[in-house]
Enzyme design. Structure first.
Site, PDB file in Angstrom:
ATOM      1  N   ARG A  44       0.928  -1.204   0.252  1.00  0.00           N
ATOM      2  CA  ARG A  44       0.108  -0.010  -0.136  1.00  0.00           C
ATOM      3  C   ARG A  44       0.889   1.092  -0.039  1.00  0.00           C
ATOM      4  O   ARG A  44       1.947   1.246   0.311  1.00  0.00           O
ATOM      5  CB  ARG A  44      -0.978  -0.032   1.201  1.00  0.00           C
ATOM      6  CG  ARG A  44      -0.386  -0.217   2.435  1.00  0.00           C
ATOM      7  CD  ARG A  44      -1.197  -0.665   3.455  1.00  0.00           C
ATOM      8  NE  ARG A  44      -0.734  -0.298   4.856  1.00  0.00           N
ATOM      9  CZ  ARG A  44      -1.446  -0.614   5.915  1.00  0.00           C
ATOM     10  NH1 ARG A  44      -2.621  -1.139   5.773  1.00  0.00           N
ATOM     11  NH2 ARG A  44      -0.944  -0.570   7.181  1.00  0.00           N
TER      12      ARG A  44
ATOM     13  N   ASN B 119      -4.917   6.418   3.589  1.00  0.00           N
ATOM     14  CA  ASN B 119      -4.636   5.715   4.957  1.00  0.00           C
ATOM     15  C   ASN B 119      -3.203   5.788   5.427  1.00  0.00           C
ATOM     16  O   ASN B 119      -2.169   5.461   4.614  1.00  0.00           O
ATOM     17  CB  ASN B 119      -4.773   4.092   4.689  1.00  0.00           C
ATOM     18  CG  ASN B 119      -4.722   3.346   6.244  1.00  0.00           C
ATOM     19  OD1 ASN B 119      -5.729   3.773   6.882  1.00  0.00           O
ATOM     20  ND2 ASN B 119      -4.026   2.550   6.178  1.00  0.00           N
ATOM     21  N   GLU B 120      -2.985   6.347   6.536  1.00  0.00           N
ATOM     22  CA  GLU B 120      -1.823   6.445   7.240  1.00  0.00           C
ATOM     23  C   GLU B 120      -0.762   6.989   6.182  1.00  0.00           C
ATOM     24  O   GLU B 120       0.199   6.243   5.825  1.00  0.00           O
ATOM     25  CB  GLU B 120      -0.912   5.130   7.983  1.00  0.00           C
ATOM     26  CG  GLU B 120      -1.923   4.884   9.148  1.00  0.00           C
ATOM     27  CD  GLU B 120      -1.684   3.708   9.938  1.00  0.00           C
ATOM     28  OE1 GLU B 120      -0.650   2.923   9.195  1.00  0.00           O
ATOM     29  OE2 GLU B 120      -1.868   3.545  11.232  1.00  0.00           O
TER      30      GLU B 120
ATOM     31  N   GLU C 149      -2.179  -9.334   6.764  1.00  0.00           N
ATOM     32  CA  GLU C 149      -2.548  -9.140   7.995  1.00  0.00           C
ATOM     33  C   GLU C 149      -3.624 -10.366   8.462  1.00  0.00           C
ATOM     34  O   GLU C 149      -4.431 -10.006   9.385  1.00  0.00           O
ATOM     35  CB  GLU C 149      -3.200  -7.870   8.480  1.00  0.00           C
ATOM     36  CG  GLU C 149      -2.098  -6.730   7.765  1.00  0.00           C
ATOM     37  CD  GLU C 149      -2.284  -5.512   8.626  1.00  0.00           C
ATOM     38  OE1 GLU C 149      -1.440  -5.209   9.448  1.00  0.00           O
ATOM     39  OE2 GLU C 149      -3.133  -4.614   8.232  1.00  0.00           O
TER      40      GLU C 149
ATOM     41  N   PHE D 231      -2.928 -12.746  10.368  1.00  0.00           N
ATOM     42  CA  PHE D 231      -3.050 -12.988  11.741  1.00  0.00           C
ATOM     43  C   PHE D 231      -3.125 -11.736  12.823  1.00  0.00           C
ATOM     44  O   PHE D 231      -2.952 -11.674  14.061  1.00  0.00           O
ATOM     45  CB  PHE D 231      -1.602 -13.777  12.255  1.00  0.00           C
ATOM     46  CG  PHE D 231      -1.890 -15.086  11.688  1.00  0.00           C
ATOM     47  CD1 PHE D 231      -2.834 -16.011  12.160  1.00  0.00           C
ATOM     48  CD2 PHE D 231      -1.309 -15.661  10.426  1.00  0.00           C
ATOM     49  CE1 PHE D 231      -2.862 -17.237  11.786  1.00  0.00           C
ATOM     50  CE2 PHE D 231      -1.059 -16.843   9.954  1.00  0.00           C
ATOM     51  CZ  PHE D 231      -2.080 -17.828  10.504  1.00  0.00           C
ATOM     52  N   HIS D 232      -3.747 -10.546  12.218  1.00  0.00           N
ATOM     53  CA  HIS D 232      -3.705  -9.304  13.038  1.00  0.00           C
ATOM     54  C   HIS D 232      -5.176  -9.492  13.687  1.00  0.00           C
ATOM     55  O   HIS D 232      -6.074 -10.072  13.175  1.00  0.00           O
ATOM     56  CB  HIS D 232      -3.970  -7.985  12.298  1.00  0.00           C
ATOM     57  CG  HIS D 232      -3.809  -6.946  13.035  1.00  0.00           C
ATOM     58  ND1 HIS D 232      -4.801  -6.376  13.711  1.00  0.00           N
ATOM     59  CD2 HIS D 232      -2.559  -6.096  13.246  1.00  0.00           C
ATOM     60  CE1 HIS D 232      -4.131  -5.269  14.421  1.00  0.00           C
ATOM     61  NE2 HIS D 232      -3.014  -4.974  13.834  1.00  0.00           N
TER      62      HIS D 232
ATOM     63  N   TRP E 112       2.874  -7.285  13.320  1.00  0.00           N
ATOM     64  CA  TRP E 112       4.311  -7.189  12.646  1.00  0.00           C
ATOM     65  C   TRP E 112       5.478  -7.063  13.505  1.00  0.00           C
ATOM     66  O   TRP E 112       6.595  -6.690  13.119  1.00  0.00           O
ATOM     67  CB  TRP E 112       4.195  -5.678  11.931  1.00  0.00           C
ATOM     68  CG  TRP E 112       3.879  -4.547  12.961  1.00  0.00           C
ATOM     69  CD1 TRP E 112       4.670  -3.927  13.638  1.00  0.00           C
ATOM     70  CD2 TRP E 112       2.611  -4.157  13.204  1.00  0.00           C
ATOM     71  NE1 TRP E 112       4.075  -3.018  14.690  1.00  0.00           N
ATOM     72  CE2 TRP E 112       2.846  -3.041  14.379  1.00  0.00           C
ATOM     73  CE3 TRP E 112       1.148  -4.378  12.936  1.00  0.00           C
ATOM     74  CZ2 TRP E 112       1.702  -2.499  14.896  1.00  0.00           C
ATOM     75  CZ3 TRP E 112       0.270  -3.761  13.379  1.00  0.00           C
ATOM     76  CH2 TRP E 112       0.477  -2.660  14.522  1.00  0.00           C
TER      77      TRP E 112
ATOM     78  N   GLU F 285      -7.852   3.893  15.145  1.00  0.00           N
ATOM     79  CA  GLU F 285      -7.526   2.421  15.004  1.00  0.00           C
ATOM     80  C   GLU F 285      -6.763   2.104  16.141  1.00  0.00           C
ATOM     81  O   GLU F 285      -5.714   2.783  16.672  1.00  0.00           O
ATOM     82  CB  GLU F 285      -6.645   2.118  13.772  1.00  0.00           C
ATOM     83  CG  GLU F 285      -7.078   2.002  12.407  1.00  0.00           C
ATOM     84  CD  GLU F 285      -6.024   1.825  11.476  1.00  0.00           C
ATOM     85  OE1 GLU F 285      -5.097   1.288  11.916  1.00  0.00           O
ATOM     86  OE2 GLU F 285      -6.156   2.236  10.501  1.00  0.00           O
TER      87      GLU F 285
HETATM   88  C1  GLA Z   1      -2.363   0.526  10.500  1.00  0.00           C
HETATM   89  C2  GLA Z   1      -3.011   0.644   9.254  1.00  0.00           C
HETATM   90  C3  GLA Z   1      -4.284  -0.699   9.179  1.00  0.00           C
HETATM   91  C4  GLA Z   1      -3.703  -2.147   9.585  1.00  0.00           C
HETATM   92  C5  GLA Z   1      -3.047  -1.835  11.143  1.00  0.00           C
HETATM   93  C6  GLA Z   1      -2.687  -3.008  11.503  1.00  0.00           C
HETATM   94  O1  GLA Z   1      -2.800   1.462  11.481  1.00  0.00           O
HETATM   95  O2  GLA Z   1      -3.888   1.719   8.948  1.00  0.00           O
HETATM   96  O3  GLA Z   1      -4.779  -0.596   7.470  1.00  0.00           O
HETATM   97  O4  GLA Z   1      -2.627  -2.303   8.684  1.00  0.00           O
HETATM   98  O5  GLA Z   1      -2.098  -0.808  11.111  1.00  0.00           O
HETATM   99  O6  GLA Z   1      -1.566  -3.565  11.078  1.00  0.00           O
END
Ligand code: GLA
Length: 670
Positions: free
Chosen positions: A118, A156-157, A362, A364-365, A322, A314
């Site tokens: 991403r 996103n981020e 992700e 396993f998140h 990670w 979040e």
């Molecule tokens: C970040 C991202 C999410 C996800 C989380 C968890 O905060 O914005 O899309 O990847 O981490 O890893």
């Protein structure tokens, strides 16, 4: 409407927001219908939708298909769930990578990132900008009137993975940025000190992004960080302008990653451009003080949002994926962490993500609904939490007001610290800040972690911890605060350089030398396991200095190490009752606690409540009431002094609130 004018109806939900990232495109319809049932059951009222959905909206170049998003918006709306709709610009579609491979960011060796993942775009790329604005425009136009649309979530981020690009387009953009900042080549050479090693430029055409392994020019490196932050902000602002045109009443935000700093972009300087300041925060399981790190981030968020409620966009319901070892949350931690964010001023509890993915990076998140499904500890805790949030509705809109301590933080100071070689290399910017914050956390003292330029009026104590870079104006404000009767604590490696990352000469810390009445002539850094003793029983770590105190009282001297006999801790008193302390080393916890007791005592700072050790206490207030959040982070029974009603249980407490091990309470005070 100008893009920076905020819409009136700013908050996306009526009460505290509860929910998370939702990716229905990963699931069949029957699963989506189950999701909606379960969301209603636990009280979810907001989801972040469409974060990585560019390919769904525009499966082929210029071919839009909004059928899927229409259906999801309708379904969510029918279930009473508001939508924080993302612009999908973090997820560059593969067809765009194939058509325009040049949009990929390049590392310092000129290697492009691989497509996929991403944020696979160069922030300065006009090609990416055009394609990204085209999809934002089409999406915004299409959904503008949908009643579920409550907020926009840009990308996103921003900067996660692509914040420092060295491609030819970024180099050209950086040259223009530098020229605009300095005007003439002479001014640039002077600012960056290019005469050192004979590196002077004769034309702006010679300027490059700092990719050489040998130059380490501190001024150039710092400016490159600033440039990169601004290049990403340009992308945000360009998207925001499109959204404002189509939906002037819908608030626009993007998810920050505010932690200890320095951050990937300069969030405090971005904050005026978002309608709601939103954060993603993840704890690090092996950190025994992760609850305090969470508090630091929350206190920073409040500083960045100007004191008003901010949004936890979040966090994790359990483990991340990670880290080297991804630890699950301990029993009770899911609820404590959620309430801890609320305690520090968030009006939301949002997660990544609603349902755990089966596949993809992700898989396993953790999520609100884990792989195991509803019969799980996480989902039971999420259900309990949803109930808690309902009972805490009246807290919505209240603020953490009246902190007596300000702790100054500046991303640029952190960037400057890591830009170029230092007495100790690979320094961690916020180590000292975190140690002091942690010691104050233990004393239940509320701290506002503020941008370094924030107004200091109303505070009793200002802490300047390792603020390596400081402007003359901000240093002056700190000095004025002390001379007007306030107490100031300055620690080592504060005020060393100016905004160009140039050393302020004449004795360290140049920016605060006059205020402190003390100065140091040389650094004596310590190895990681080295300790220096002080003559009052305290001890120091990480650094020591050869200090002189011509106009200050010496509180403690070094009694071991290379600077034995010289001042370690000094205090200058001012006629107006103010004082300026200098800590030339990082005190070990016991000494730091004693030091702070003395400073708190003399400045008249009081805790939010009297509590047993390990209990976090923070107060939010509004015209409607005063709410004391109490979180017992220990494995033993604790208590706090307060009277009122626990909103979570309805129980009355007179004078003393018992807190079981790991327990929580939110007291509406009498
Ligand atoms: C970040 C991202 C999410 C996800 C989380 C968890 O905060 O914005 O899309 O990847 O981490 O890893």
């Amino acid at each position: 409407m100008p893009t920076d004018a905020r819409p009136a109806a700013a908050w996306p939900t009526d009460a505290l927001s509860f929910g998370g990232d939702y990716s229905p495109e990963q699931w069949p319809r029957e699963t989506v219908l189950e999701d909606l049932r379960l969301m209603r059951e636990v009280g979810v009222n907001l989801v972040t939708l469409g974060v990585f959905s560019w390919i769904k909206h525009e499966p082929l170049d210029g071919r839009f298909d909004f059928g899927w998003i229409d259906e999801m918006l309708d379904l969510l709306h029918a279930n009473g769930i508001r939508v924080d709709l993302a612009t999908p610009t973090a997820a560059v579609p593969m067809w765009l990578h194939r058509l325009h491979p040049e949009i990929l960011p390049q590392d310092e060796f000129g290697h492009p990132l691989a497509p996929g993942g991403r944020n696979g775009f160069c922030p300065s790329s006009p090609v990416y900008r055009a394609f990204s604005l085209r999809i934002v425009e089409a999406l915004a136009e299409h959904v503008a009137d949908h009643p579920a649309l409550a907020m926009w979530h840009v990308g996103n981020e921003l900067g996660g993975g692509n914040a420092r690009c060295h491609c030819p387009v970024s180099n050209e953009h950086f040259r223009r940025w530098v020229q605009h900042r300095y005007g003439t080549v002479d001014a640039l050479n002077e600012a960056w000190g290019m005469s050192f090693w004979g590196n002077s430029y004769s034309s702006f055409e010679e300027v490059t992004t700092p990719s050489s392994k040998t130059a380490h020019n501190p001024g150039q490196l710092l400016d490159y960080e600033r440039f990169s932050s601004e290049a990403l902000l340009d992308q945000y602002l360009a998207e925001k302008a499109v959204l404002r045109r189509h939906t002037p009443a819908v608030p626009v935000t993007t998810n920050f990653m505010v932690g200890l700093g320095p951050d990937v972009v300069d969030y405090a300087r971005w904050a005026p451009h978002v309608d709601i300041v939103a954060n993603d925060h993840y704890t690090y399981g092996p950190d025994p003080l992760r609850h305090q790190e969470l508090a630091f981030s929350g206190d920073r968020m409040r500083g960045i949002s100007g004191g008003g409620p901010w949004m936890l966009m979040e966090h994790a319901a359990g483990a991340a994926s990670w880290h080297a070892i991804n630890q699950a949350k301990k029993p009770g931690e899911l609820i404590r962490h959620a309430l801890a964010h609320l305690a520090r001023g968030s009006d939301s509890v949002m997660y990544f993500q609603w349902r755990a993915s089966k596949s993809g990076t992700e898989q396993f998140h953790s999520a609100m609904l884990p792989h195991a499904g509803r019969d799980s500890r996480i989902f039971r805790d999420i259900t309990t939490l949803g109930g808690h949030l309902g009972r805490l509705a009246e807290v919505t809109g209240s603020t953490v007001a009246g902190a007596q301590v300000a702790l100054l933080h500046d991303n640029e100071a952190g960037w400057a610290l890591k830009s170029g070689l230092k007495p100790t290399n690979n320094p961690v910017y916020a180590d000292t800040a975190r140690a002091i914050h942690s010691a104050l956390f233990e004393k239940a003292v509320t701290v506002d972690v503020l941008p370094a330029w924030h107004d200091l009026a109303g505070y009793k104590l200002v802490v300047v911890p390792g603020l390596f870079l400081v402007s003359a104006e901000n240093a002056q404000a700190v000095a004025d605060f002390a001379r007007a009767g306030g107490t100031v604590v300055v620690t080592w490696f504060s005020g060393i350089v100016d905004e160009r990352n140039t050393v302020i000469t004449g004795g360290y810390p140049g920016a605060f030398r006059d205020l402190l009445g003390a100065w140091s002539e040389e650094f004596y850094p310590l190895t990681p396991d080295e300790t220096v003793e002080l003559d009052n029983g305290w001890s120091g770590m990480r650094s020591s200095e050869l200090v002189h105190a011509p106009d200050a009282e010496v509180i403690a001297r070094y009694s071991s190490g290379d600077v034995a006999g010289y001042p370690a801790v000094t205090r200058r008193a001012f006629d107006g009752g103010g004082s300026a302390w200098y800590l030339s080393t990082d005190l070990h916890p016991a000494g730091l606690a004693e030091f702070l007791d003395r400073v708190l005592d003399e400045s008249g700072v009081t805790p939010a409540a009297r509590v047993s050790p390990g209990v976090e206490a923070v107060r939010r207030t509004s015209a409607a009431g005063s709410y004391l959040f109490l979180l017992n982070h220990t494995a033993t029974e604790g208590w706090a002094e307060a009277s009122g009603t626990d909103l979570l249980t309805g129980h009355r407490c007179e004078a003393r609130v018992p807190l079981p091990a790991g327990g929580v309470a939110v007291i509406r005070e009498d």
